[in-house]
Design a protein around this motif. Sequence first.
Motif, PDB file in Angstrom:
ATOM      1  N   TRP A 130       0.847  -1.191   0.000  1.00 26.91           N
ATOM      2  CA  TRP A 130       0.000   0.000   0.000  1.00 26.91           C
ATOM      3  C   TRP A 130       0.883   1.242   0.000  1.00 26.91           C
ATOM      4  N   TYR A 131       0.437   2.259  -0.722  1.00 28.08           N
ATOM      5  CA  TYR A 131       1.207   3.494  -0.920  1.00 28.08           C
ATOM      6  C   TYR A 131       0.288   4.692  -0.694  1.00 28.08           C
ATOM      7  N   LEU A 132       0.861   5.731  -0.110  1.00 31.50           N
ATOM      8  CA  LEU A 132       0.108   6.956   0.162  1.00 31.50           C
ATOM      9  C   LEU A 132       0.874   8.163  -0.353  1.00 31.50           C
ATOM     10  N   ALA A 133       0.137   9.139  -0.829  1.00 34.54           N
ATOM     11  CA  ALA A 133       0.684  10.463  -1.105  1.00 34.54           C
ATOM     12  C   ALA A 133       0.265  11.322   0.083  1.00 34.54           C
ATOM     13  N   MET A 134       1.271  11.904   0.751  1.00 33.98           N
ATOM     14  CA  MET A 134       1.010  12.680   1.965  1.00 33.98           C
ATOM     15  C   MET A 134       1.489  14.109   1.777  1.00 33.98           C
ATOM     16  N   GLU A 135       0.649  15.042   2.219  1.00 32.77           N
ATOM     17  CA  GLU A 135       0.989  16.462   2.179  1.00 32.77           C
ATOM     18  C   GLU A 135       0.593  17.073   3.510  1.00 32.77           C
ATOM     19  N   CYS A 136       1.557  17.653   4.204  1.00 31.79           N
ATOM     20  CA  CYS A 136       1.296  18.285   5.504  1.00 31.79           C
ATOM     21  C   CYS A 136       0.556  17.348   6.462  1.00 31.79           C
ATOM     22  N   GLY A 137       0.955  16.076   6.450  1.00 30.21           N
ATOM     23  CA  GLY A 137       0.350  15.111   7.363  1.00 30.21           C
ATOM     24  C   GLY A 137      -0.995  14.569   6.930  1.00 30.21           C
ATOM     25  N   GLN A 138      -1.487  14.987   5.773  1.00 30.42           N
ATOM     26  CA  GLN A 138      -2.790  14.530   5.277  1.00 30.42           C
ATOM     27  C   GLN A 138      -2.606  13.594   4.089  1.00 30.42           C
ATOM     28  N   ILE A 139      -3.467  12.591   4.002  1.00 26.80           N
ATOM     29  CA  ILE A 139      -3.462  11.699   2.840  1.00 26.80           C
ATOM     30  C   ILE A 139      -4.176  12.418   1.699  1.00 26.80           C
ATOM     31  N   ILE A 140      -3.479  12.595   0.576  1.00 24.44           N
ATOM     32  CA  ILE A 140      -4.099  13.254  -0.577  1.00 24.44           C
ATOM     33  C   ILE A 140      -4.275  12.293  -1.749  1.00 24.44           C
ATOM     34  N   GLY A 141      -3.708  11.094  -1.614  1.00 26.85           N
ATOM     35  CA  GLY A 141      -3.857  10.096  -2.663  1.00 26.85           C
ATOM     36  C   GLY A 141      -3.326   8.765  -2.174  1.00 26.85           C
ATOM     37  N   GLY A 142      -3.686   7.723  -2.903  1.00 24.99           N
ATOM     38  CA  GLY A 142      -3.193   6.413  -2.514  1.00 24.99           C
ATOM     39  C   GLY A 142      -3.545   5.352  -3.525  1.00 24.99           C
ATOM     40  N   LEU A 143      -2.903   4.193  -3.352  1.00 23.05           N
ATOM     41  CA  LEU A 143      -3.212   3.009  -4.153  1.00 23.05           C
ATOM     42  C   LEU A 143      -2.602   1.797  -3.473  1.00 23.05           C
ATOM     43  N   GLY A 144      -2.998   0.629  -3.940  1.00 21.04           N
ATOM     44  CA  GLY A 144      -2.458  -0.613  -3.398  1.00 21.04           C
ATOM     45  C   GLY A 144      -2.042  -1.553  -4.505  1.00 21.04           C
ATOM     46  N   VAL A 145      -1.370  -2.619  -4.128  1.00 14.86           N
ATOM     47  CA  VAL A 145      -1.062  -3.718  -5.035  1.00 14.86           C
ATOM     48  C   VAL A 145      -1.529  -4.987  -4.341  1.00 14.86           C
ATOM     49  N   ILE A 146      -2.452  -5.698  -4.986  1.00 13.79           N
ATOM     50  CA  ILE A 146      -3.012  -6.927  -4.440  1.00 13.79           C
ATOM     51  C   ILE A 146      -2.959  -8.001  -5.524  1.00 13.79           C
ATOM     52  N   ASP A 147      -3.215  -9.239  -5.134  1.00 14.92           N
ATOM     53  CA  ASP A 147      -3.173 -10.322  -6.120  1.00 14.92           C
ATOM     54  C   ASP A 147      -4.239 -10.156  -7.195  1.00 14.92           C
ATOM     55  N   ASN A 148      -5.482  -9.897  -6.796  1.00 13.35           N
ATOM     56  CA  ASN A 148      -6.575  -9.809  -7.757  1.00 13.35           C
ATOM     57  C   ASN A 148      -7.560  -8.742  -7.320  1.00 13.35           C
ATOM     58  N   ASP A 149      -7.919  -7.865  -8.253  1.00 10.63           N
ATOM     59  CA  ASP A 149      -8.827  -6.753  -7.962  1.00 10.63           C
ATOM     60  C   ASP A 149     -10.258  -7.111  -8.356  1.00 10.63           C
ATOM     61  N   PHE A 150     -10.740  -8.237  -7.849  1.00 12.53           N
ATOM     62  CA  PHE A 150     -12.142  -8.647  -7.994  1.00 12.53           C
ATOM     63  C   PHE A 150     -12.574  -8.853  -9.440  1.00 12.53           C
ATOM     64  N   HIS A 151     -11.802  -9.665 -10.197  1.00 15.42           N
ATOM     65  CA  HIS A 151     -12.177  -9.990 -11.576  1.00 15.42           C
ATOM     66  C   HIS A 151     -11.842 -11.446 -11.869  1.00 15.42           C
ATOM     67  N   ASP A 152     -12.281 -11.919 -13.044  1.00 14.07           N
ATOM     68  CA  ASP A 152     -12.202 -13.343 -13.378  1.00 14.07           C
ATOM     69  C   ASP A 152     -10.849 -13.792 -13.927  1.00 14.07           C
ATOM     70  N   ARG A 153      -9.939 -12.886 -14.209  1.00 12.59           N
ATOM     71  CA  ARG A 153      -8.644 -13.266 -14.766  1.00 12.59           C
ATOM     72  C   ARG A 153      -7.601 -13.361 -13.656  1.00 12.59           C
ATOM     73  N   LYS A 154      -7.690 -14.444 -12.900  1.00 13.89           N
ATOM     74  CA  LYS A 154      -6.786 -14.651 -11.763  1.00 13.89           C
ATOM     75  C   LYS A 154      -5.334 -14.799 -12.222  1.00 13.89           C
ATOM     76  N   ASP A 155      -5.133 -15.133 -13.521  1.00 18.23           N
ATOM     77  CA  ASP A 155      -3.776 -15.280 -14.054  1.00 18.23           C
ATOM     78  C   ASP A 155      -3.089 -13.933 -14.272  1.00 18.23           C
ATOM     79  N   LEU A 156      -3.847 -12.859 -14.314  1.00 15.53           N
ATOM     80  CA  LEU A 156      -3.276 -11.520 -14.530  1.00 15.53           C
ATOM     81  C   LEU A 156      -3.049 -10.861 -13.173  1.00 15.53           C
ATOM     82  N   ALA A 157      -1.861 -11.062 -12.625  1.00 13.10           N
ATOM     83  CA  ALA A 157      -1.567 -10.598 -11.276  1.00 13.10           C
ATOM     84  C   ALA A 157      -0.088 -10.208 -11.190  1.00 13.10           C
ATOM     85  N   PRO A 158       0.222  -9.329 -10.226  1.00 15.06           N
ATOM     86  CA  PRO A 158      -0.644  -8.641  -9.270  1.00 15.06           C
ATOM     87  C   PRO A 158      -1.325  -7.422  -9.896  1.00 15.06           C
TER      88      PRO A 158
END
Length: 150
Positions: free
Chosen positions: A50-78
């Motif tokens: 998990w990654y965050l963009a922080m400015e002055c102690g506040q979260i202004i953006g973010g994203l993660g990396v997981i195995d599967n983002d709730f779809h049927d192509r389990k072979d396309l990972a991460p």
Amino acid sequence: MTYDIIRLEDRPDLKERAAQWFHEKWGIPLEAYMESMEECLEKDSAVPQWYLAMECGQIIGGLGVIDNDFHDRKDLAPNVCAVYTEEHKRGQGVAGALLNAVCEDMRNRGIGTLYLVTDHTTFYERYGWEFLCMVQGDGEPEQTRMYIHK
């Protein structure tokens, strides 16, 4: 104003705040984020992260990396997931900086190919992502776009 891109594993003290922030943005249960973030902090593996963009102690953006983002192509990972920038910070390169940081960090961990599902049609191309195929989202009536970054 400048912001920092932070890996959650470098700032485990932000776990609860980050989980709450992602939960508020995406409506995925808080427990799901907490579980994934705990796994990120406890395991010595590349995924999840998990990654965050922080400015002055506040979260202004973010994203993660997981195995599967709730779809049927389990072979396309991460999968890069939960990409979000606060509305008042959009158009300032925050998402691009996060995407570039995650691609570099994953490469350093031995993962050269990442996938991402999105409804956007041109946004990710700006950052080196390419449309790959359509995938079926879990419980979704329509297929959604899958992108790849090598």
